[in-house]
Motif scaffolding. Structure first.
Motif, PDB file in Angstrom:
ATOM      1  N   ASP A 141      -5.537 -11.245  -4.222  1.00  0.00           N
ATOM      2  CA  ASP A 141      -4.167 -11.658  -3.902  1.00  0.00           C
ATOM      3  C   ASP A 141      -4.130 -12.823  -2.919  1.00  0.00           C
ATOM      4  O   ASP A 141      -3.045 -13.322  -2.599  1.00  0.00           O
ATOM      5  N   ARG A 142      -5.311 -13.220  -2.440  1.00  0.00           N
ATOM      6  CA  ARG A 142      -5.410 -14.300  -1.431  1.00  0.00           C
ATOM      7  C   ARG A 142      -4.460 -14.014  -0.265  1.00  0.00           C
ATOM      8  O   ARG A 142      -3.615 -14.834   0.103  1.00  0.00           O
ATOM      9  N   MET A 143      -4.652 -12.841   0.307  1.00  0.00           N
ATOM     10  CA  MET A 143      -3.725 -12.382   1.347  1.00  0.00           C
ATOM     11  C   MET A 143      -4.496 -11.690   2.462  1.00  0.00           C
ATOM     12  O   MET A 143      -5.522 -11.040   2.228  1.00  0.00           O
ATOM     13  N   ILE A 144      -4.010 -11.866   3.691  1.00  0.00           N
ATOM     14  CA  ILE A 144      -4.536 -11.167   4.861  1.00  0.00           C
ATOM     15  C   ILE A 144      -3.438 -10.227   5.373  1.00  0.00           C
ATOM     16  O   ILE A 144      -2.307 -10.661   5.601  1.00  0.00           O
ATOM     17  N   LEU A 145      -3.783  -8.980   5.536  1.00  0.00           N
ATOM     18  CA  LEU A 145      -2.816  -7.979   6.008  1.00  0.00           C
ATOM     19  C   LEU A 145      -3.323  -7.387   7.318  1.00  0.00           C
ATOM     20  O   LEU A 145      -4.504  -7.056   7.441  1.00  0.00           O
ATOM     21  N   LYS A 146      -2.425  -7.271   8.283  1.00  0.00           N
ATOM     22  CA  LYS A 146      -2.775  -6.664   9.570  1.00  0.00           C
ATOM     23  C   LYS A 146      -2.016  -5.343   9.716  1.00  0.00           C
ATOM     24  O   LYS A 146      -0.793  -5.324   9.669  1.00  0.00           O
ATOM     25  N   VAL A 147      -2.782  -4.275   9.869  1.00  0.00           N
ATOM     26  CA  VAL A 147      -2.205  -2.927   9.949  1.00  0.00           C
ATOM     27  C   VAL A 147      -2.514  -2.337  11.328  1.00  0.00           C
ATOM     28  O   VAL A 147      -3.678  -2.287  11.721  1.00  0.00           O
ATOM     29  N   PRO A 148      -1.499  -1.893  12.085  1.00  0.00           N
ATOM     30  CA  PRO A 148      -1.772  -1.240  13.378  1.00  0.00           C
ATOM     31  C   PRO A 148      -2.639   0.004  13.187  1.00  0.00           C
ATOM     32  O   PRO A 148      -2.428   0.776  12.245  1.00  0.00           O
ATOM     33  N   VAL A 149      -3.618   0.183  14.038  1.00  0.00           N
ATOM     34  CA  VAL A 149      -4.533   1.318  13.921  1.00  0.00           C
ATOM     35  C   VAL A 149      -3.774   2.639  13.966  1.00  0.00           C
ATOM     36  O   VAL A 149      -4.061   3.564  13.201  1.00  0.00           O
ATOM     37  N   ILE A 150      -2.781   2.737  14.845  1.00  0.00           N
ATOM     38  CA  ILE A 150      -2.032   3.998  14.982  1.00  0.00           C
ATOM     39  C   ILE A 150      -1.142   4.270  13.765  1.00  0.00           C
ATOM     40  O   ILE A 150      -0.689   5.390  13.565  1.00  0.00           O
ATOM     41  N   LYS A 151      -0.903   3.240  12.945  1.00  0.00           N
ATOM     42  CA  LYS A 151      -0.067   3.401  11.750  1.00  0.00           C
ATOM     43  C   LYS A 151      -0.900   3.466  10.470  1.00  0.00           C
ATOM     44  O   LYS A 151      -0.348   3.563   9.377  1.00  0.00           O
ATOM     45  N   ALA A 152      -2.223   3.418  10.601  1.00  0.00           N
ATOM     46  CA  ALA A 152      -3.084   3.349   9.419  1.00  0.00           C
ATOM     47  C   ALA A 152      -2.926   4.571   8.522  1.00  0.00           C
ATOM     48  O   ALA A 152      -2.772   4.446   7.308  1.00  0.00           O
ATOM     49  N   GLU A 153      -2.944   5.768   9.111  1.00  0.00           N
ATOM     50  CA  GLU A 153      -2.849   6.984   8.317  1.00  0.00           C
ATOM     51  C   GLU A 153      -1.475   7.126   7.674  1.00  0.00           C
ATOM     52  O   GLU A 153      -1.359   7.515   6.504  1.00  0.00           O
ATOM     53  N   VAL A 154      -0.423   6.794   8.414  1.00  0.00           N
ATOM     54  CA  VAL A 154       0.940   6.902   7.884  1.00  0.00           C
ATOM     55  C   VAL A 154       1.153   5.931   6.730  1.00  0.00           C
ATOM     56  O   VAL A 154       1.839   6.250   5.747  1.00  0.00           O
ATOM     57  N   SER A 155       0.569   4.757   6.828  1.00  0.00           N
ATOM     58  CA  SER A 155       0.753   3.737   5.787  1.00  0.00           C
ATOM     59  C   SER A 155      -0.033   4.042   4.517  1.00  0.00           C
ATOM     60  O   SER A 155       0.176   3.399   3.492  1.00  0.00           O
ATOM     61  N   GLY A 156      -0.950   5.032   4.592  1.00  0.00           N
ATOM     62  CA  GLY A 156      -1.726   5.400   3.410  1.00  0.00           C
ATOM     63  C   GLY A 156      -3.059   4.685   3.304  1.00  0.00           C
ATOM     64  O   GLY A 156      -3.761   4.826   2.291  1.00  0.00           O
ATOM     65  N   LEU A 157      -3.433   3.942   4.327  1.00  0.00           N
ATOM     66  CA  LEU A 157      -4.727   3.256   4.310  1.00  0.00           C
ATOM     67  C   LEU A 157      -5.841   4.299   4.277  1.00  0.00           C
ATOM     68  O   LEU A 157      -5.848   5.239   5.064  1.00  0.00           O
ATOM     69  N   ARG A 158      -6.763   4.141   3.337  1.00  0.00           N
ATOM     70  CA  ARG A 158      -7.831   5.137   3.179  1.00  0.00           C
ATOM     71  C   ARG A 158      -9.135   4.468   2.784  1.00  0.00           C
ATOM     72  O   ARG A 158      -9.177   3.278   2.462  1.00  0.00           O
ATOM     73  N   ARG A 159     -10.181   5.279   2.805  1.00  0.00           N
ATOM     74  CA  ARG A 159     -11.472   4.804   2.334  1.00  0.00           C
ATOM     75  C   ARG A 159     -11.506   4.830   0.812  1.00  0.00           C
ATOM     76  O   ARG A 159     -10.598   5.350   0.171  1.00  0.00           O
ATOM     77  N   LEU A 160     -12.590   4.308   0.234  1.00  0.00           N
ATOM     78  CA  LEU A 160     -12.734   4.345  -1.213  1.00  0.00           C
ATOM     79  C   LEU A 160     -12.808   5.790  -1.686  1.00  0.00           C
ATOM     80  O   LEU A 160     -13.248   6.682  -0.959  1.00  0.00           O
TER      81      LEU A 160
END
Length: 256
Positions: A115-134
């Protein structure tokens, strides 16, 4: 003289009456009402207080810690798919008003190459946002099995189905994405996909192929080819079964 004698008689009668009343009153006072004695206190055996039992509380399980990612980790963000953590930064958030102080926030810097995109996610919001491992290999096996399952298409308007497919893709769940591929895949002998069906199919294919490629450490194009091969495996088998059924029906008619 007669009147004096009558007065003296009446006086004596009155005196006698008063004397009689006094005697009766004295007798009444003499007869005191017996008062019942208070019952004797019965000694009651009192048990000694038992020592309080000490209940040992089981240690409460610690709250699950948010997965910490480091530079070089592959992660999955539901809406954008597989990305690469290129760094962990700290940024200062300005105060909203004069009474507040600026805060320092830790951020994951994630690169999405396709997507040629850089996304910055707050560490404290990582779990709520759904960020996960493979996904694990077992979960990816479930996705592969789903690709070979029976097609399940709801009889609703295409706009409704398209919305459901997009929701599944954006969930980031490989099994849900595999369901989209399974339902929209068309074999050689089947009618071609419409333009919108092809777009959604390609989006799901890219998303699942990226995660498969990251897990198996292969090229994304090879991962996509592998998925389409798995999708097409059950088609010839179904065709053979249909042919066998037709031959059986024909033989039955000839025998009759």
């Amino acid at each position: 003289m007669a009147t004096k004698a009558a007065k003296t008689v009446s006086k004596s009668v009155n005196v006698k009456a008063k004397a009689t009343q006094a005697k009766i009153g004295a007798k009444i006072q003499a007869k005191s009402i017996p008062v019942k004695a208070a019952p004797k206190a019965v000694p009651v055996a009192v048990k000694a207080a038992e020592p309080a039992k000490v209940v040992q509380m089981k240690p409460t399980a610690a709250a699950p810690k948010v997965s910490e990612f480091k530079k070089g980790d592959f992660v999955v963000y539901p809406v954008h798919g597989v990305g690469l953590v290129v760094g962990v930064e700290e940024a200062t958030v300005p105060a909203l008003n004069k009474t507040m102080k600026p805060e320092s926030v830790k951020l994951y810097k994630i690169s999405f190459e396709n997507d040629r995109m850089i996304l910055k996610v707050p560490v404290i919001k990582a779990e709520v946002s759904g960020l996960r491992r493979l996904s694990s290999k077992d979960r990816m096996k479930d996705a592969m099995a789903t690709l070979q399952g029976r097609v399940r298409i709801r009889r609703v308007m295409w706009s409704r189905r398209a919305q459901e497919y997009e929701t599944k893709i954006n969930s980031g769940d490989p099994v849900a994405i595999a369901e989209v591929l399974r339902d929209l895949h068309r074999g050689n002998e089947q009618p071609e996909q419409s333009y919108s069906e092809r777009q959604i199919y390609q989006s799901a294919l890219d998303r699942l192929a990226r995660e498969l490629a990251a897990i198996e450490k292969i090229d994304q194009n090879k991962a996509a080819e592998k998925l389409e091969i798995v999708l097409g495996k059950d088609k010839p088998v179904k065709a053979e079964k249909q042919t066998e059924k037709l031959l059986e029906k024909l033989s039955e008619k000839e025998a009759a």
